[in-house]
Enzyme design. Sequence first.
Site, mmCIF file in Angstrom:
data_model
loop_
_atom_site.group_PDB
_atom_site.id
_atom_site.type_symbol
_atom_site.label_atom_id
_atom_site.label_comp_id
_atom_site.label_asym_id
_atom_site.label_seq_id
_atom_site.Cartn_x
_atom_site.Cartn_y
_atom_site.Cartn_z
ATOM 1 N N LYS A 160 7.259 -48.038 36.251
ATOM 2 C CA LYS A 160 5.972 -48.176 36.937
ATOM 3 C C LYS A 160 5.844 -47.103 38.016
ATOM 4 C CE LYS A 160 5.523 -53.247 36.676
ATOM 5 N NZ LYS A 160 4.246 -53.335 35.955
ATOM 6 N N ARG A 198 6.238 -61.055 28.171
ATOM 7 C CA ARG A 198 5.945 -61.753 26.908
ATOM 8 C C ARG A 198 7.179 -61.824 26.019
ATOM 9 N NH1 ARG A 198 1.311 -57.497 25.482
ATOM 10 N NH2 ARG A 198 1.188 -57.570 27.767
HETATM 11 N N1 BES Z 1 4.550 -58.016 35.774
HETATM 12 C C1 BES Z 1 3.574 -57.199 35.180
HETATM 13 C C2 BES Z 1 2.138 -57.702 35.407
HETATM 14 C C3 BES Z 1 1.666 -57.698 36.823
HETATM 15 C C4 BES Z 1 0.940 -56.631 37.321
HETATM 16 C C5 BES Z 1 1.903 -58.777 37.659
HETATM 17 C C6 BES Z 1 0.500 -56.630 38.616
HETATM 18 C C7 BES Z 1 1.461 -58.790 38.967
HETATM 19 C C8 BES Z 1 0.754 -57.708 39.444
HETATM 20 C C9 BES Z 1 3.814 -57.125 33.663
HETATM 21 O O1 BES Z 1 5.131 -57.217 33.266
HETATM 22 C C10 BES Z 1 3.326 -55.781 33.218
HETATM 23 O O2 BES Z 1 3.895 -54.813 33.613
HETATM 24 N N2 BES Z 1 2.294 -55.769 32.386
HETATM 25 C C11 BES Z 1 1.754 -54.558 31.868
HETATM 26 C C12 BES Z 1 1.514 -54.741 30.398
HETATM 27 C C13 BES Z 1 1.125 -53.478 29.698
HETATM 28 C C14 BES Z 1 2.295 -52.523 29.649
HETATM 29 C C15 BES Z 1 0.668 -53.830 28.297
HETATM 30 C C16 BES Z 1 0.433 -54.305 32.602
HETATM 31 O O3 BES Z 1 -0.302 -55.251 32.859
HETATM 32 O O4 BES Z 1 0.184 -53.168 32.947
HETATM 33 MN MN MN Z 2 6.078 -55.271 33.312
#
Ligand code: BES
Ligand code: MN
Length: 498
Positions: free
Chosen positions: A280, A354
Amino acid sequence: MDISVKNQELTNALCNALVIGVFEDDKTLTQSQKKLDSSLGGLISDYIIKKEGFKGKFADSEIVPTYLKIPSDKIMLVGLGKKKEFTNTKLVELSAKVIKQLDKTLNVKNVCFELLGVQSGNFDTQKCAQAISEGILIATYDFDKYKSKKSNSQIKKVKITTDNTKDEKLAKAGVNCAKIICSAMDFTKDLINEPAQNATPEAISEIAKNLGTDLGLEFSVYNKKQLQQMNFNTFLAVGQGSAHEPKFIHLAYKPTKKAKKKIVLIGKGITFDSGGLDIKPANSMLTMKTDMSGCATVLGIIQAIAALKPDVEVHALSALCENMPSGTSYKQGDIITAKNGKTIEVDNTDAEGRLTLADVLTYADELEADEIIDIATLTGACIVALGQNITGIMGNNPDTIKKIIQKGKECGEALWELPIFDDMQDMLKSDVADMRNTGSRFAGASVAGRFLQNFTKSKNWVHLDIAGTAFIDKPYRELNKGATGVLIRTLTNHIMSM
Ligand code: BES
Ligand code: MN
Ligand code: ZN
């Protein structure tokens, strides 16, 4: 903060501030308020009628001096807004505002509340006392464990005043419920706010174990070796880049009487989400210690349930691990066989939640529950769609979804349904496996839900996306910024009404 109930006349309440309320559209004083007014020579009615600015609008307030004519140093007159609109969720918000204001006002240590707004007839004495207490307890939460200077509230004692023994009993029951719910919320918030350096899978599984021992719950924890034998392959893949060993925890509350229903709660338990090799950007990683909010929430709910003791069997499950980039991390293109035998191509290592939930959903099926609810900080897309104050809800049972949304409304927690269409599975198509773990950038929250659906056989499965609501960066109604403990009120009440 010590909250109690006392049967006494408002004119006898010994405190620094006595809180009473009037409606915007009906300023008639209640019986007890009238007595108070006459002890003060009509001062309260003077304020209401003559004072500019005090219109009784929701959360308006005015300090009325008592000139030592009664034991209370001052009266805080608060506006309750329109009578019809005054619900117990409004009262939670109002009490939170009132207590914060009194805390800022110098010298307030002891506060008395009348049963604010109970004369609206919109709720009963028990609910009224519960709402006042919830507002106070939620508003005074602060995570100051790591600060040298604690932000202790000045207010030490709050008394809710009743004027007959029947109401006294009801109010006590309400205060007691609020204490149970709010201590569960505090527990959950503490765990979410705790930095990932301390809240490791191992540490959280210890906390869960102690919770189980203290509350008489069944508890099991599984380590990596055991999980390999149990085929938790997608979960283990996510955790394999971390220096901390993954743990899967299972807590169960079983009623002494025969259970009317059996419910399984699953919480996402990523103790830190760096994104893995799909790392990230720094800014998005800042709050990723909160990616175990689902886990903290199901632990909070089972804590409240153990105290409230419904005739419902409740299980709390969480797969705990860290999503880290390293030489041992799972990689883009890896193909993993989930516990239920379906193969998944890793398209993005940041769609890890997921993957961990998939195996737990399959495990949950073996418990043959009436209802399976998963709670997860799953997608940024859910935040884009609904913001920080509305939880996304989806699943395969419209009745249960409707029920939970309604419970949320009653508790002041907003939920909104997002759709899952069968053909969303097309977005998850893989050339080399049964599916991949991400779709395109469209409908992200729903596609994540569609992915999860592949791993449960239950006809009564609900998925709650709390990515936006678990941790907020601006205060909202009674909630301070930071971890919120969202859904503890809604789901505890949902289970209590089964
Ligand atoms: N933990 C994150 C989602 C999240 C984002 C929670 C901001 C709280 C605040 C999750 O694991 C994630 O990274 N999701 C990705 C999915 C994508 C790669 C399909 C996302 O939402 O960007
Ligand atoms: Mn994630
Ligand atoms: Zn995550």
